[in-house]
Write an enzyme that holds these catalytic residues in place. Structure first.
Site, PDB file in Angstrom:
ATOM      1  N   HIS A   1       8.679  -5.582  -4.835  1.00  0.00           N
ATOM      2  CA  HIS A   1       8.884  -5.325  -6.702  1.00  0.00           C
ATOM      3  C   HIS A   1       9.770  -4.637  -6.730  1.00  0.00           C
ATOM      4  O   HIS A   1      10.111  -3.622  -7.755  1.00  0.00           O
ATOM      5  CB  HIS A   1       7.717  -4.877  -6.563  1.00  0.00           C
ATOM      6  CG  HIS A   1       7.137  -6.246  -6.593  1.00  0.00           C
ATOM      7  ND1 HIS A   1       7.401  -7.111  -6.024  1.00  0.00           N
ATOM      8  CD2 HIS A   1       6.464  -6.419  -7.897  1.00  0.00           C
ATOM      9  CE1 HIS A   1       6.299  -8.593  -6.956  1.00  0.00           C
ATOM     10  NE2 HIS A   1       6.120  -7.853  -7.384  1.00  0.00           N
TER      11      HIS A   1
ATOM     12  N   ASP B   1       0.297   1.158 -10.278  1.00  0.00           N
ATOM     13  CA  ASP B   1      -0.631   1.046 -11.292  1.00  0.00           C
ATOM     14  C   ASP B   1      -0.985  -0.389 -11.172  1.00  0.00           C
ATOM     15  O   ASP B   1      -2.073  -1.493 -11.939  1.00  0.00           O
ATOM     16  CB  ASP B   1       0.083   0.934 -12.923  1.00  0.00           C
ATOM     17  CG  ASP B   1       0.186   2.601 -13.397  1.00  0.00           C
ATOM     18  OD1 ASP B   1      -0.520   3.249 -13.597  1.00  0.00           O
ATOM     19  OD2 ASP B   1       1.232   3.193 -14.575  1.00  0.00           O
TER      20      ASP B   1
ATOM     21  N   GLU C   1      -3.601   8.801 -17.955  1.00  0.00           N
ATOM     22  CA  GLU C   1      -2.268   8.293 -18.306  1.00  0.00           C
ATOM     23  C   GLU C   1      -2.077   8.599 -19.456  1.00  0.00           C
ATOM     24  O   GLU C   1      -2.588   8.701 -20.792  1.00  0.00           O
ATOM     25  CB  GLU C   1      -1.757   7.095 -17.806  1.00  0.00           C
ATOM     26  CG  GLU C   1      -1.917   7.043 -16.054  1.00  0.00           C
ATOM     27  CD  GLU C   1      -1.335   5.571 -15.939  1.00  0.00           C
ATOM     28  OE1 GLU C   1      -0.520   5.176 -16.554  1.00  0.00           O
ATOM     29  OE2 GLU C   1      -0.842   5.489 -14.528  1.00  0.00           O
TER      30      GLU C   1
HETATM   31  C1  LIG Z   1       4.947  -4.620 -11.798  1.00  0.00           C
HETATM   32  C2  LIG Z   1       5.492  -2.954 -10.996  1.00  0.00           C
HETATM   33  C3  LIG Z   1       4.871  -1.953 -11.212  1.00  0.00           C
HETATM   34  C4  LIG Z   1       4.352  -0.972 -10.293  1.00  0.00           C
HETATM   35  N1  LIG Z   1       4.080   0.363 -10.593  1.00  0.00           N
HETATM   36  C5  LIG Z   1       3.964   1.484 -10.568  1.00  0.00           C
HETATM   37  C6  LIG Z   1       3.553   2.573 -10.314  1.00  0.00           C
HETATM   38  O1  LIG Z   1       2.317   2.507 -10.988  1.00  0.00           O
HETATM   39  N2  LIG Z   1       3.165   4.319  -9.637  1.00  0.00           N
HETATM   40  C7  LIG Z   1       4.525   3.855  -8.472  1.00  0.00           C
HETATM   41  O2  LIG Z   1       4.414   4.854  -7.962  1.00  0.00           O
HETATM   42  N3  LIG Z   1       5.468   2.828  -8.586  1.00  0.00           N
HETATM   43  C8  LIG Z   1       5.544   1.472  -9.000  1.00  0.00           C
HETATM   44  N4  LIG Z   1       6.209   0.595  -9.343  1.00  0.00           N
HETATM   45  C9  LIG Z   1       7.231   0.339  -8.315  1.00  0.00           C
HETATM   46  C10 LIG Z   1       7.200   0.452  -6.857  1.00  0.00           C
HETATM   47  O3  LIG Z   1       6.209   1.402  -6.114  1.00  0.00           O
HETATM   48  C11 LIG Z   1       8.332   0.407  -6.310  1.00  0.00           C
HETATM   49  O4  LIG Z   1       8.813  -0.944  -7.179  1.00  0.00           O
HETATM   50  C12 LIG Z   1       8.399  -0.358  -4.914  1.00  0.00           C
HETATM   51  O5  LIG Z   1       9.514  -0.231  -3.910  1.00  0.00           O
HETATM   52  C13 LIG Z   1       7.775  -1.618  -4.501  1.00  0.00           C
HETATM   53  O6  LIG Z   1       7.215  -1.771  -3.451  1.00  0.00           O
HETATM   54  P1  LIG Z   1       7.684  -2.884  -2.124  1.00  0.00           P
HETATM   55  O7  LIG Z   1       5.961  -3.140  -1.466  1.00  0.00           O
HETATM   56  O8  LIG Z   1       7.803  -4.589  -3.071  1.00  0.00           O
HETATM   57  O9  LIG Z   1       8.810  -2.706  -1.605  1.00  0.00           O
HETATM   58  P2  LIG Z   1      10.362  -3.607  -1.777  1.00  0.00           P
HETATM   59  O10 LIG Z   1      10.451  -3.556  -3.030  1.00  0.00           O
HETATM   60  O11 LIG Z   1       9.543  -4.442  -0.750  1.00  0.00           O
HETATM   61  O12 LIG Z   1      10.941  -1.991  -0.607  1.00  0.00           O
HETATM   62  C14 LIG Z   1      11.052  -1.144  -2.028  1.00  0.00           C
HETATM   63  C15 LIG Z   1      11.944  -0.199  -0.464  1.00  0.00           C
HETATM   64  O13 LIG Z   1      11.231   0.347   0.921  1.00  0.00           O
HETATM   65  C16 LIG Z   1      11.713   0.162   1.454  1.00  0.00           C
HETATM   66  N5  LIG Z   1      10.891  -0.613   2.350  1.00  0.00           N
HETATM   67  C17 LIG Z   1       9.485  -1.968   2.541  1.00  0.00           C
HETATM   68  N6  LIG Z   1       8.340  -1.656   3.151  1.00  0.00           N
HETATM   69  C18 LIG Z   1       8.771  -0.689   3.734  1.00  0.00           C
HETATM   70  C19 LIG Z   1       7.950  -0.716   5.211  1.00  0.00           C
HETATM   71  N7  LIG Z   1       7.033  -1.083   5.439  1.00  0.00           N
HETATM   72  N8  LIG Z   1       8.762   0.546   5.689  1.00  0.00           N
HETATM   73  C20 LIG Z   1      10.024   1.873   5.478  1.00  0.00           C
HETATM   74  N9  LIG Z   1      10.657   0.987   4.521  1.00  0.00           N
HETATM   75  C21 LIG Z   1      10.673  -0.170   3.606  1.00  0.00           C
HETATM   76  C22 LIG Z   1      12.637  -1.747   1.008  1.00  0.00           C
HETATM   77  O14 LIG Z   1      13.807  -1.425   2.030  1.00  0.00           O
HETATM   78  C23 LIG Z   1      13.113  -0.709   0.049  1.00  0.00           C
HETATM   79  O15 LIG Z   1      14.067   0.171   0.143  1.00  0.00           O
HETATM   80  C24 LIG Z   1       5.833  -0.655  -9.987  1.00  0.00           C
HETATM   81  C25 LIG Z   1       6.481  -2.054  -9.596  1.00  0.00           C
HETATM   82  C26 LIG Z   1       6.570  -3.107 -10.589  1.00  0.00           C
HETATM   83  C27 LIG Z   1       7.626  -4.223  -9.880  1.00  0.00           C
END
Ligand SMILES: Cc1cc2nc3c(=O)[nH]c(=O)nc-3n(C[C@H](O)[C@H](O)[C@H](O)COP(=O)(O)OP(=O)(O)OC[C@H]3O[C@@H](n4cnc5c(N)ncnc54)[C@H](O)[C@@H]3O)c2cc1C
Ligand SMILES: *[C@@H]1O[C@H](CO)[C@@H](O)[C@H](O)[C@H]1NC(C)=O
Ligand SMILES: *[C@@H]1O[C@H](CO)[C@@H](O)[C@H](O)[C@H]1NC(C)=O
Ligand SMILES: *[C@@H]1O[C@H](CO)[C@@H](O)[C@H](O)[C@H]1NC(C)=O
Ligand SMILES: *[C@@H]1O[C@H](CO)[C@@H](O)[C@H](O)[C@H]1NC(C)=O
Length: 520
Positions: free
Chosen positions: A99, A161, A272
């Site tokens: 994400h 969120d 919020e």
């Molecule tokens: C619809 C939506 C709502 C969101 N709402 C919020 C919110 O309310 N608050 C907020 O803080 N953020 C929010 N986000 C942002 C979200 O926290 C970040 O986009 C986060 O990176 C997404 O998590 P993911 O698990 O998909 O990570 P990924 O996109 O898969 O990875 C993100 C980063 O972390 C690294 N990574 C992933 N897994 C690991 C691991 N196990 N160890 C070390 N590094 C790792 C990846 O290499 C990359 O650099 C939102 C995103 C979306 C799309």
């Protein structure tokens, strides 16, 4: 253990290097990966999938995808790449739920590790008792953590969120939502991590053991290690939630009330806010996520073309004793200066409240409006700059909020541990301002370009007005910009990178460090 890996991986790695260079820098990999025995598998059929993320704007193909069967698989893979040294171009990206917005979980020509393969409910352990916690795999989705802990009457304390994000993904950033003003971000609510460093070592760390690694990894943008397990603080789970929205037309009253609420001793559990810019008048969706039991005047409130600010808060309660909650809510609301006819309240279960954005996801998916470009911009704006910011941005730079929500709410710096890698403004109170835009094809070819142009103008304005904001979920393309982002903490960040991932193998998608490759 089963003998692996499959020959396609070797082929892909060979092809990748043949395509990029005549003399094959990754030739040794052919031999070294062949001798690796792992529990999971490497695949190449899904490399295009691994080049996708929520942002839908950057697509870097990896050479292979690792579906780990164990923590040891990931460690062995990292160790392998580490041992190849600078003769190999391979990098490794942990992929949570992808994400990310600008390719942060991608690895151009490298290996993407599907962390979700390790995230299975059977690997979660809830420890009830005095200070309860859950041990969960780094690839676990927060929604699954919640469902598992609720079975024990417990729940994590700090949220995002949206819950279809992984533990490792949000802990690599910060994890911010309406609870953070009091609980701190998610990175302030973790007791211990199991991490695989860029050298392939598996290390447990906490605030008392391998302390520096622990704090580095939290908010560390995946630069220092891959989080394979996390021990997350829990508390007794509330049963029900009173969910409240009210509107303001005056930005000063809105933010003053927000700040009053976050600093009050007795206050809401979640606070919020968001901005509504609608020149056309009738606001028919400012409370779209609620059940339709609201008073008519609130649902059809006419903005008369003005920019409005919606304050959103919740109070947890036990349905057997609603009176205490009702009284507290009444008391709190009586101190606020919202437009009286716009009070809207609803009651939902705790799970329903926390998983609220998923409802929108399902709706948007059904209309084909989920897997589209998302030009998002998240800023942490210091309190002293928020009025100038609002004056310029809402109504001038942005004349419409129909492309997606604009969140705006205050946070308290003292709830953030300054030893973590997260970068925040240097002021006691700062605001998260999140421009969560979508750019569907239906709104024209140039809707993406237009959104990006607006963001550029916002960033330019901050620079010109000397507003010392920091990007959250930061994205930059040059090391100079990254240096500026980290400011006085850049040298420390670089030094830690040297210590934990000296070859710059991990999380290349952020483009902070470039892997040094020896020329042959
Ligand atoms: C619809 C939506 C709502 C969101 N709402 C919020 C919110 O309310 N608050 C907020 O803080 N953020 C929010 N986000 C942002 C979200 O926290 C970040 O986009 C986060 O990176 C997404 O998590 P993911 O698990 O998909 O990570 P990924 O996109 O898969 O990875 C993100 C980063 O972390 C690294 N990574 C992933 N897994 C690991 C691991 N196990 N160890 C070390 N590094 C790792 C990846 O290499 C990359 O650099 C939102 C995103 C979306 C799309
Ligand atoms: C880290 O701690 C957990 C328990 O909290 C344990 O299961 C795991 O084996 C430990 N890992 C290492 C590498 O010591
Ligand atoms: C921030 O939190 C600290 C510690 O709880 C508290 O003393 C302070 O009053 C809070 N500040 C604001 C503005 O809420
Ligand atoms: C703005 O007003 C128009 C016209 O009344 C309406 O269709 C649209 O949904 C409104 N947008 C928001 C965000 O309320
Ligand atoms: C971190 O905060 C503590 C107080 O909470 C302070 O003593 C220390 O100087 C701060 N460190 C940095 C690097 O700002």
């Amino acid at each position: 253990m089963k003998a692996s890996p499959i020959p396609q991986l070797l082929m892909a790695l060979l092809l990748a290097s043949i395509n990029s260079r005549k003399s094959d820098p990754d030739a040794p990999i052919t031999a070294s990966f062949r001798s690796m025995a792992i529990d999971g598998q490497f695949t190449t059929h899904d490399v295009s999938n691994a080049a996708m993320d929520f942002g839908n704007r950057y697509h870097f193909l990896p050479s292979a995808v690792l579906h780990p069967g164990s923590v040891a698989d990931i460690a062995a893979t990292v160790r392998h790449v580490f041992q190849l040294g600078p003769s190999s171009r391979l990098t490794i990206a942990a992929r949570g739920h992808a994400h990310s917005l600008q390719g942060q979980a991608q690895a151009p020509g490298g290996i993407v590790v599907r962390m979700e393969s390790l995230g299975r409910a059977k690997n979660m352990h809830v420890h009830a008792g005095e200070s309860p916690y859950v041990e969960a795999p780094g690839g676990e989705l927060w929604i699954d953590v919640l469902k598992e802990t609720l079975r024990h009457g417990l729940a994590p304390t700090s949220w995002t969120d949206y819950l279809h994000l992984t533990i490792g993904g949000t802990l690599s950033n910060a994890g911010i939502s309406g609870q953070a003003f009091r609980q701190g971000p998610q990175i302030s609510n973790v007791h211990q991590l199991e991490v695989i460093t860029g050298k392939g070592e598996v290390i447990n760390c906490s605030s008392t053991k391998n302390v520096e690694l622990f704090h580095s990894v939290l908010g560390g943008l995946g630069q220092f290690g891959i989080i394979t397990r996390a021990r997350i603080a829990l508390e007794p789970a509330p049963k029900m939630v009173r969910w409240i929205r009210v509107l303001y037309s005056d930005f000063t009253s809105f933010t003053e009330d927000q700040e009053k609420l976050i600093s009050a001793e007795k206050t809401f559990d979640y606070i919020e806010g968001f901005v509504i810019i609608n020149r056309t008048g009738i606001l028919n969706n400012w409370r779209s996520s609620f059940n339709p039991q609201d008073p008519v005047q609130a649902s059809h409130f006419n903005s008369e073309g003005k920019t409005l600010f919606c304050l959103e808060m919740t109070k947890n309660f036990d349905p057997e004793y609603p009176e205490i909650m009702m009284q507290e809510v009444e008391e709190l609301l009586s101190q606020l200066r919202y437009i009286p006819s716009t009070l809207f309240q609803s009651e939902v279960s705790f799970l329903e409240f926390l998983d609220r954005v998923h409802v929108s996801e399902v709706m948007l998916r059904s209309k084909g409006l989920w897997e589209i470009p998302h030009p998002w911009l998240n800023l942490l704006v210091p309190r002293t700059g928020i009025h100038a910011f609002a004056n310029e941005v809402f109504g001038k730079i942005l004349t419409d909020s129909s492309n997606g929500p604009i969140l705006l709410y205050p946070l308290n710096k003292s709830k953030w541990d300054n030893r973590t890698s997260a970068i925040i403004p240097n002021e006691e109170v700062f605001y998260l301002v999140a421009f969560l835009s979508s750019a569907p094809c239906s709104s024209g070819q140039d809707s993406l370009a237009k959104a990006l142009k607006q963001q550029e103008r916002i960033l330019e304005f901050c620079k010109k007005a000397n507003i010392q904001m920091k990007q959250y979920l930061p994205h930059y393309t040059t090391q100079e910009e990254w240096k500026f982002h980290f400011g006085p903490r850049w040298e420390e960040f670089k030094h830690k990178k040297q210590a934990y991932d000296p070859l710059a193998i991990l999380a290349p998608g952020h483009r902070i460090f470039q892997k040094a490759v020896a020329s042959l």
